[in-house]
Design a protein around this motif. Structure first.
Motif, short mmCIF file in Angstrom:
data_model
loop_
_atom_site.label_atom_id
_atom_site.label_comp_id
_atom_site.label_asym_id
_atom_site.label_seq_id
_atom_site.Cartn_x
_atom_site.Cartn_y
_atom_site.Cartn_z
N ASP A 1 -3.59 0.09 -3.19
CA ASP A 1 -3.59 -1.19 -2.49
C ASP A 1 -3.48 -2.27 -3.56
O ASP A 1 -4.42 -2.49 -4.33
CB ASP A 1 -4.89 -1.34 -1.70
CG ASP A 1 -4.89 -2.54 -0.77
OD1 ASP A 1 -4.07 -3.46 -0.97
OD2 ASP A 1 -5.72 -2.55 0.15
N GLU B 1 -4.74 6.72 -2.81
CA GLU B 1 -4.33 5.63 -1.92
C GLU B 1 -4.36 4.35 -2.74
O GLU B 1 -5.38 4.01 -3.33
CB GLU B 1 -5.27 5.53 -0.73
CG GLU B 1 -5.22 6.74 0.17
CD GLU B 1 -6.13 6.61 1.38
OE1 GLU B 1 -6.70 5.53 1.60
OE2 GLU B 1 -6.24 7.62 2.10
N SER C 1 -6.69 1.80 -6.78
CA SER C 1 -6.37 3.06 -6.11
C SER C 1 -7.70 3.77 -5.88
O SER C 1 -8.71 3.47 -6.53
CB SER C 1 -5.42 3.93 -6.94
OG SER C 1 -6.07 4.45 -8.06
N ARG D 1 0.65 5.94 -0.66
CA ARG D 1 -0.09 7.16 -0.99
C ARG D 1 0.71 7.94 -2.01
O ARG D 1 1.94 7.89 -2.03
CB ARG D 1 -0.31 8.01 0.24
CG ARG D 1 -1.19 7.35 1.27
CD ARG D 1 -1.25 8.23 2.53
NE ARG D 1 -1.89 7.53 3.61
CZ ARG D 1 -3.17 7.64 3.93
NH1 ARG D 1 -3.95 8.45 3.25
NH2 ARG D 1 -3.67 6.97 4.94
N THR E 1 0.86 -1.18 0.00
CA THR E 1 0.00 0.00 0.00
C THR E 1 0.90 1.24 0.00
O THR E 1 2.02 1.20 0.50
CB THR E 1 -0.94 0.03 1.22
OG1 THR E 1 -0.16 0.03 2.41
CG2 THR E 1 -1.88 -1.16 1.22
#
Length: 103
Positions: free
Chosen positions: A72, A70, A84, A58, A56
């Protein structure tokens, strides 16, 4: 070395079209950092999951509009897939393929 370490060709399928970028992740003594087309990623975190390695992070972007994203994804071998998200906007499908060094 963390399984995400390396250079990745990444595709983001957004509601406004498909975007591509080059992401680079490095592992320095167990700490993973990353950059997208040279811009640093923040809060990079990695964890083992049954399906592979979950990563993960940002990222702040300014094009096509100013957003805080964000991510993942799950890394399996030389590929990753996930999503995202930017606030209330719909999820964006994210896929990546690791670049191999020239032979």
């Amino acid at each position: 070395m963390d399984p995400v370490a390396g250079t990745w060709d990444v595709t983001l399928r957004t509601p406004i079209g498909t975007l591509t970028a080059v992401y680079t992740f490095t592992d320095a003594g167990g700490t993973v950092t990353g950059a997208a087309d040279g811009a640093p990623l923040t809060d990079v975190a990695c964890a083992d999951v049954p399906a592979g390695r979950r990563v993960t992070w940002r990222q702040a972007v300014t094009r096509p509009m100013r957003l805080n994203l964000e991510f993942d994804v799950v890394v399996v071998g030389d590929a990753f897939a996930g999503h995202s998200r930017a606030g209330r906007l719909p999820r964006t499908v994210v896929t990546g393929t690791r670049r191999r060094p020239p032979a």
